[in-house]
Scaffold this motif. Sequence first.
Motif, PDB file in Angstrom:
ATOM      1  N   ASP A 257       0.813  -1.200   0.000  1.00 49.74           N
ATOM      2  CA  ASP A 257       0.000   0.000   0.000  1.00 49.74           C
ATOM      3  C   ASP A 257       0.851   1.256   0.000  1.00 49.74           C
ATOM      4  N   ASP A 258       2.062   1.135   0.558  1.00 50.33           N
ATOM      5  CA  ASP A 258       2.926   2.300   0.630  1.00 50.33           C
ATOM      6  C   ASP A 258       3.591   2.605  -0.707  1.00 50.33           C
ATOM      7  N   ASP A 259       3.585   1.591  -1.657  1.00 53.65           N
ATOM      8  CA  ASP A 259       4.235   1.809  -2.940  1.00 53.65           C
ATOM      9  C   ASP A 259       3.492   2.857  -3.746  1.00 53.65           C
ATOM     10  N   ASP A 260       4.238   3.650  -4.441  1.00 52.35           N
ATOM     11  CA  ASP A 260       3.661   4.641  -5.350  1.00 52.35           C
ATOM     12  C   ASP A 260       3.220   3.931  -6.617  1.00 52.35           C
ATOM     13  N   ASP A 261       2.007   4.242  -7.074  1.00 53.23           N
ATOM     14  CA  ASP A 261       1.485   3.580  -8.262  1.00 53.23           C
ATOM     15  C   ASP A 261       2.324   3.867  -9.494  1.00 53.23           C
ATOM     16  N   ASP A 262       3.067   4.975  -9.473  1.00 55.54           N
ATOM     17  CA  ASP A 262       3.876   5.339 -10.634  1.00 55.54           C
ATOM     18  C   ASP A 262       5.214   4.619 -10.653  1.00 55.54           C
ATOM     19  N   GLU A 263       5.585   3.941  -9.549  1.00 53.00           N
ATOM     20  CA  GLU A 263       6.873   3.266  -9.497  1.00 53.00           C
ATOM     21  C   GLU A 263       6.782   1.889 -10.165  1.00 53.00           C
ATOM     22  N   CYS A 264       7.882   1.499 -10.804  1.00 49.84           N
ATOM     23  CA  CYS A 264       7.943   0.219 -11.514  1.00 49.84           C
ATOM     24  C   CYS A 264       8.965  -0.679 -10.833  1.00 49.84           C
ATOM     25  N   LEU A 265       8.558  -1.938 -10.659  1.00 49.52           N
ATOM     26  CA  LEU A 265       9.476  -2.908 -10.091  1.00 49.52           C
ATOM     27  C   LEU A 265      10.333  -3.533 -11.186  1.00 49.52           C
ATOM     28  N   MET A 266      11.475  -4.057 -10.792  1.00 52.36           N
ATOM     29  CA  MET A 266      12.362  -4.742 -11.729  1.00 52.36           C
ATOM     30  C   MET A 266      11.613  -5.940 -12.341  1.00 52.36           C
ATOM     31  N   PRO A 267      11.559  -6.059 -13.670  1.00 56.22           N
ATOM     32  CA  PRO A 267      10.808  -7.165 -14.279  1.00 56.22           C
ATOM     33  C   PRO A 267      11.497  -8.509 -14.046  1.00 56.22           C
ATOM     34  N   SER A 268      10.704  -9.534 -14.021  1.00 53.99           N
ATOM     35  CA  SER A 268      11.247 -10.892 -13.910  1.00 53.99           C
ATOM     36  C   SER A 268      10.734 -11.711 -15.089  1.00 53.99           C
ATOM     37  N   PHE A 269      11.515 -12.714 -15.455  1.00 49.08           N
ATOM     38  CA  PHE A 269      11.223 -13.472 -16.675  1.00 49.08           C
ATOM     39  C   PHE A 269      11.265 -14.973 -16.394  1.00 49.08           C
ATOM     40  N   GLN A 270      10.569 -15.708 -17.269  1.00 47.36           N
ATOM     41  CA  GLN A 270      10.575 -17.171 -17.186  1.00 47.36           C
ATOM     42  C   GLN A 270      10.667 -17.758 -18.582  1.00 47.36           C
ATOM     43  N   GLY A 271      11.303 -18.927 -18.662  1.00 45.07           N
ATOM     44  CA  GLY A 271      11.474 -19.571 -19.957  1.00 45.07           C
ATOM     45  C   GLY A 271      10.213 -20.246 -20.429  1.00 45.07           C
ATOM     46  N   ASN A 272      10.062 -20.327 -21.746  1.00 40.10           N
ATOM     47  CA  ASN A 272       8.921 -21.030 -22.332  1.00 40.10           C
ATOM     48  C   ASN A 272       9.018 -22.522 -22.062  1.00 40.10           C
ATOM     49  N   GLU A 273       7.890 -23.127 -21.796  1.00 44.83           N
ATOM     50  CA  GLU A 273       7.866 -24.583 -21.632  1.00 44.83           C
ATOM     51  C   GLU A 273       8.220 -25.250 -22.952  1.00 44.83           C
ATOM     52  N   PRO A 274       9.133 -26.240 -22.961  1.00 44.41           N
ATOM     53  CA  PRO A 274       9.470 -26.937 -24.215  1.00 44.41           C
ATOM     54  C   PRO A 274       8.224 -27.542 -24.855  1.00 44.41           C
ATOM     55  N   MET A 275       8.056 -27.308 -26.158  1.00 47.11           N
ATOM     56  CA  MET A 275       6.854 -27.759 -26.861  1.00 47.11           C
ATOM     57  C   MET A 275       7.131 -28.849 -27.903  1.00 47.11           C
ATOM     58  N   THR A 276       8.365 -28.917 -28.366  1.00 50.51           N
ATOM     59  CA  THR A 276       8.657 -29.814 -29.494  1.00 50.51           C
ATOM     60  C   THR A 276       8.296 -31.265 -29.187  1.00 50.51           C
ATOM     61  N   TRP A 277       8.602 -31.725 -27.972  1.00 58.60           N
ATOM     62  CA  TRP A 277       8.345 -33.126 -27.640  1.00 58.60           C
ATOM     63  C   TRP A 277       6.860 -33.463 -27.725  1.00 58.60           C
ATOM     64  N   LYS A 278       6.006 -32.460 -27.467  1.00 59.11           N
ATOM     65  CA  LYS A 278       4.562 -32.697 -27.551  1.00 59.11           C
ATOM     66  C   LYS A 278       4.124 -32.936 -28.998  1.00 59.11           C
ATOM     67  N   TRP A 279       4.845 -32.358 -29.941  1.00 57.22           N
ATOM     68  CA  TRP A 279       4.523 -32.532 -31.349  1.00 57.22           C
ATOM     69  C   TRP A 279       5.035 -33.869 -31.887  1.00 57.22           C
ATOM     70  N   ILE A 280       6.232 -34.249 -31.528  1.00 55.20           N
ATOM     71  CA  ILE A 280       6.892 -35.366 -32.218  1.00 55.20           C
ATOM     72  C   ILE A 280       6.915 -36.672 -31.434  1.00 55.20           C
ATOM     73  N   LEU A 281       6.511 -36.662 -30.158  1.00 52.34           N
ATOM     74  CA  LEU A 281       6.601 -37.888 -29.364  1.00 52.34           C
ATOM     75  C   LEU A 281       5.703 -38.991 -29.927  1.00 52.34           C
ATOM     76  N   ALA A 282       4.459 -38.651 -30.288  1.00 53.07           N
ATOM     77  CA  ALA A 282       3.521 -39.663 -30.798  1.00 53.07           C
ATOM     78  C   ALA A 282       4.020 -40.306 -32.088  1.00 53.07           C
ATOM     79  N   PRO A 283       4.445 -39.529 -33.113  1.00 55.72           N
ATOM     80  CA  PRO A 283       4.957 -40.193 -34.323  1.00 55.72           C
ATOM     81  C   PRO A 283       6.231 -40.988 -34.075  1.00 55.72           C
ATOM     82  N   ILE A 284       7.062 -40.552 -33.114  1.00 57.82           N
ATOM     83  CA  ILE A 284       8.266 -41.322 -32.791  1.00 57.82           C
ATOM     84  C   ILE A 284       7.880 -42.681 -32.218  1.00 57.82           C
ATOM     85  N   ILE A 285       6.906 -42.689 -31.295  1.00 56.92           N
ATOM     86  CA  ILE A 285       6.442 -43.956 -30.709  1.00 56.92           C
ATOM     87  C   ILE A 285       5.850 -44.845 -31.788  1.00 56.92           C
TER      88      ILE A 285
END
Length: 571
Positions: A257-285
């Motif tokens: 509540d004490d934070d000023d609405d105009d202030e910005c916090l340092m952004p944080s990031f996360q990696g994308n979940e790997p997707m390739t295995w979801k595409w190719i696992l079935a044809p590989i099997i």
Amino acid sequence: MGNWIVNHWFSAVVLFAWLGLNIFLFTYYFLIYEKGKSFAYTRFILGSALAWARGSAACLNFNCLLILLPVCRNLLSFLRGTFSCCRRSVRKQLDHNIAFHKLLGYTIALMTAIHTIAHLFNVERFYNAAISKNTTLEGMLSSIDDDWVNPVRSEKQTQLYICFTTIAGVTGVVITLALILMITSSTEFIRRCYFEVFWYTHHLFVIFFAGLLIHGVGRIVRGQTPDSMEHNDYESCHDKFTTWKVKHGGSSDDDDDDDDDDECLMPSFQGNEPMTWKWILAPIILYVFERLLRFYRSQQKVVVIKTVSHPSKVLEIQMKKRGFKMEVGQYIFINCPLISTLEWHPFTLTSAPEEDFFSVHIRSAGDWTDRLIQVFKDQDQKTPCLKVDGPFGTASEDVFKYDVSILVGAGIGITPFASILKSIWYKFQREDERLKTKKIYLYWICRETGAFAWFADLLHSLEQEMTSSGKDGFLNYRLFLTSWDSSIAGHAIINFDVETDAVTGLKQKTCYGRPIWENEFSQVSDAHPRSTVGVFLCGPQALGKSLQQCCHQFSSMDPRKVQFYFNKENF
């Protein structure tokens, strides 16, 4: 154009559907990374190269999903039997499996090039951002340690360091090298002259797919977390980066509540979940099950009951195997452990389903076939061991589904039609009235007279059987000799009035030269004005183009008139 549609309308639909899905996937993921708010800061560092990399990656996933399916031969044979009641336009798509496999391969190569080039730009920009000062937005973003957006952490981590030490970099290099080797060794010249090189190199697909499965595990491409976006929106905060504050863990509601609405916090990031295995696992099997089934069948005992050496370096092998069932025109793979434990080569079956054995005719056409023929010549006492995988379906299975069939074989390409003609002979013997086909035209084009020898006996038997059954007009065959000397020509002239041919001993005289296909198709069209005509070829590409052009030329859009359907053996 109308004649082309008769043969290719469904192929065009399939092709446009595949192309449309590629365009959709590329555009969809391109816009996510080019316009999406969660990737705004990542995009600030990398520019549009990020979107190009991710759009091409989506297409890579899609095409890698498909590329194994056209080479699952048991799956195709199953589908061919399942679709036996479907329209011929649907079944014919299974005959384009190799062409579609090649198209997918070239598309994967193109998308890999786009993906690789885009990521090379990305690595360069990551490095430039990492060496920037914190007085710039790139430098500030690169200084984030825990929930980082830039994988380059210091000046020592050069572009080459990133490419050869990260999971994405190492697997990317391995995948690209494997793909280059597979594509280059698949050229027509390599496959025909150095088949072993093609065969061994193409099995790098195992490394290709293994690298593809773990390529995205490192999660190098990262976007802003949803929680971070609530406290740092790119549009309102990117120009205030010098005043960003670090959010401390364990903060209470009072602190917020004490934070000023105009202030910005340092952004944080996360990696994308790997997707390739979801595409190719079935044809590989699915492909693993395919190979296991083929391995199991290849280990079943094969008994060679007879071998015959024919002129023109052709070896006939008759075999038996428990549970072996075939249809006309199908093919098998043969392995000879004495020559190579790994090499398998396809050969069309020349026996009929009605016979209690199956056979192939193998012509000397390379190192492996030369050695196989020599092995059988040398092993007079003990027959060499053979392994057999198959049978697998081909276009020739549909030969009896047409009112009229035109069979065209060049050289040893006559082999699938030997099976068909033998089956016809058996059908005539048992007076099978279910035979839909009313007429068969057979064209065999050879360079030398010796090639006719092994097939002439079969044609002679058919001549006698059709004469005795009152069906003289069922089979119209023409043999064409494309290479001859003066002695053969003189002999033919001298024996011109003799009832049987001087070369083959058959009633039908051998023709010298090549067929004029426009004339042949015109005659068939006039003789069968309201029929569906199946044209079947086992021969070179150049001949296939001529026949396909004639099919287009003489087919009518009116279903009540003659229609020619082109089919070519592919394995």
